[in-house]
Design an enzyme around this catalytic site. Structure first.
Site, PDB file in Angstrom:
ATOM      1  N   HIS A   1      16.606  73.958  20.773  1.00  0.00           N
ATOM      2  CA  HIS A   1      18.062  74.089  20.732  1.00  0.00           C
ATOM      3  C   HIS A   1      18.503  74.802  22.010  1.00  0.00           C
ATOM      4  O   HIS A   1      19.452  74.391  22.657  1.00  0.00           O
ATOM      5  CB  HIS A   1      18.482  74.862  19.485  1.00  0.00           C
ATOM      6  CG  HIS A   1      19.951  74.907  19.240  1.00  0.00           C
ATOM      7  ND1 HIS A   1      20.738  73.774  19.131  1.00  0.00           N
ATOM      8  CD2 HIS A   1      20.805  75.960  19.089  1.00  0.00           C
ATOM      9  CE1 HIS A   1      21.988  74.116  18.911  1.00  0.00           C
ATOM     10  NE2 HIS A   1      22.067  75.443  18.894  1.00  0.00           N
TER      11      HIS A   1
ATOM     12  N   HIS B   1      25.878  72.825  26.448  1.00  0.00           N
ATOM     13  CA  HIS B   1      25.874  72.683  24.991  1.00  0.00           C
ATOM     14  C   HIS B   1      27.032  71.783  24.553  1.00  0.00           C
ATOM     15  O   HIS B   1      28.197  72.160  24.637  1.00  0.00           O
ATOM     16  CB  HIS B   1      26.019  74.071  24.373  1.00  0.00           C
ATOM     17  CG  HIS B   1      25.818  74.108  22.898  1.00  0.00           C
ATOM     18  ND1 HIS B   1      25.668  72.980  22.108  1.00  0.00           N
ATOM     19  CD2 HIS B   1      25.721  75.169  22.034  1.00  0.00           C
ATOM     20  CE1 HIS B   1      25.507  73.330  20.853  1.00  0.00           C
ATOM     21  NE2 HIS B   1      25.535  74.656  20.777  1.00  0.00           N
TER      22      HIS B   1
ATOM     23  N   CYS C   1      27.016  73.047  15.353  1.00  0.00           N
ATOM     24  CA  CYS C   1      26.205  72.541  16.464  1.00  0.00           C
ATOM     25  C   CYS C   1      24.966  71.779  16.002  1.00  0.00           C
ATOM     26  O   CYS C   1      24.178  71.306  16.830  1.00  0.00           O
ATOM     27  CB  CYS C   1      25.816  73.695  17.381  1.00  0.00           C
ATOM     28  SG  CYS C   1      27.254  74.536  18.078  1.00  0.00           S
TER      29      CYS C   1
END
Length: 449
Positions: A324, A359, A190
């Site tokens: 994040h 995400h 990620c």
């Protein structure tokens, strides 16, 4: 080593964004506090087999694409038709969905940059674009027909390899634009999107390239969604718009989403000399690993070291930290406290774009860098939607005798976490992204002032 005097400017951007026809609509929806997360009809078809059915997904139709189904293989997109005429058929034949988004984003970014054909095709123009996973839709069907149905290998056609290889996005961009510089992909879970841009930044900073097309992608794929659903780490039990809720004490997982973010980078003085519109300047990029041997659990110490690497000069501070902020129970808490540990509890705000679109995995870091650039442009802080209640009690790990971070609960920092977009002077934004395996990336980007 860095070449003295070389700076790196962002001069173009583009991509693919959930429920948005283009970057302008993405910009508008974000700063009007809208959620781009929807109930995913494809996931709903399997709701008895999976826990979560919400996503920030993108369909072929929304990107102006039409699948051409293989005549002898059910539900296998043999190629695509670009109904808007942007990508030639020959290039579409070697691309999965994410690679097509990457090519479209590269076209948009280079057009915004104002690069000439000669500049694009130069040996001094590189491509550094990657994704978090394989071309899952392509591979699943190919393997099913070979292993389960006993069909010959050729039934999947001649492009299974090039449509699923690990650097397919960079390869397709380079073939489309005929670049002659570096062409490679970095895959770091990620942190992929920001990591590719960070590597491209270093190529320019170190004098190896003058320009670069960089970013990250995650093409819509139920196969990817299923993998994370099986780990039981996806959000469940909220309506779509409220499913992604970073830092809220009732969060229970992230929203698996898809998208692409591509930026055009250029050596600053070259961009300035030709009168380019400089969207932002990259001040610093730093990445590291936790080094604690844990594949999944976030490391406060690793994030402390990340901040020290990003801000070796304590005088250079961000006005906004683009978090994040995935909406996972432990990850959000560790991240918020590591930011407070590095920056204190005043003078900046935290923004969590995943609260608005979920995400995007391999595309997360690059799309979120674009949100940081939009914050610089609009002079507005994007919100942490759905962060309604921050935990008034200490986190479990804060009670550990070995904890050496902030000793107040998350609720003590409520003033740093806005629930709606608002205006303020923003000169610098710090961007954070983390990934499985303990990989951490951070970038500081500023206005050209």
């Amino acid at each position: 080593m860095q070449v003295a005097g070389r700076k790196v400017a962002v001069v173009g951007m583009g991509g693919a964004f959930p429920a948005c026809k283009d970057l302008n609509e993405f910009d508008h929806k974000l700063f009007t506090n809208q959620s781009l997360v929807r109930q995913w009809d494809l996931a709903v078809q399997y709701e008895k087999q999976i826990r979560s059915t919400v996503s920030g997904y993108i369909t072929e139709e929304e990107m102006g694409l039409e699948a051409v189904w293989a005549p002898i293989t059910e539900k296998y997109p043999e190629t695509y038709i670009d109904t808007l005429g942007r990508i030639p058929d020959a290039n579409l034949s070697t691309a999965d969905m994410g690679s097509i988004w990457a090519m479209i984003g590269a076209q948009e970014a280079t057009q915004m940059a104002g690069w000439s054909k000669a500049e694009i095709e130069s040996e001094q123009t590189g491509v550094v674009v990657g994704s978090g996973g394989a071309g899952n839709q392509i591979l699943r069907v190919a393997w099913h027909y070979f292993f389960q149905m006993g069909k010959k290998a050729r039934i999947a056609g001649a492009h299974t390899v090039d449509r699923s290889m690990s650097y397919r996005e960079a390869a397709n961009i380079s073939c489309l634009l005929k670049t002659k510089g570096v062409c490679e992909s970095i895959t770091s879970a990620c942190a992929t999107g920001l990591g590719n841009i960070g590597h491209a930044y270093r190529l320019i900073k170190f004098g190896l390239q003058d320009r670069a097309i960089a970013g990250g992608v995650e093409g819509t794929a139920l196969e990817t969604f299923i993998g994370f659903d099986g780990m039981m780490i996806l959000s469940k039990g909220f309506n779509p718009a409220e499913s992604s809720r970073p830092f809220d004490m009732h969060r229970n997982g992230f929203v698996c989403s898809f998208g692409a973010g591509i930026v055009a980078l250029e050596e600053y003085e070259m961009a300035k000399a030709r009168g380019a519109n400089i969207i932002g300047v990259i001040n610093e990029y730093f990445n590291n690993s936790d080094g604690d041997g844990d594949m999944f659990y976030p490391s406060f110490a690793g994030q402390q070291r990340l901040w020290k690497g990003l801000l070796p000069d304590k005088g250079l501070r961000p006005d906004v930290v683009k978090m994040h902020g995935t909406s996972t129970p432990v990850g959000d808490s560790v991240e918020l406290l590591s930011v407070v540990d590095a920056l204190g509890n005043e003078g900046y705000h935290m923004s969590a774009p995943k609260s608005q679109f979920g995400h995007m995995l391999g595309g997360a870091g690059s799309v979120e860098l674009i949100t940081a650039l939009l914050m610089l442009k609009n002079q507005q802080v994007l919100p942490c939607l759905n962060s309604e209640t921050l935990n008034p009690e200490l986190e479990g790990f804060q009670k550990n005798a070995n904890w050496h971070g902030p000793d107040k609960p998350l609720a003590a920092y409520r003033h740093l976490v806005p629930q709606k977009a608002f205006s303020k002077e923003i000169n610098r934004v710090a961007c954070l992204n983390y990934g499985f395996g303990g990989t951490n990336s951070a970038m500081l980007v500023s206005r050209d002032i």
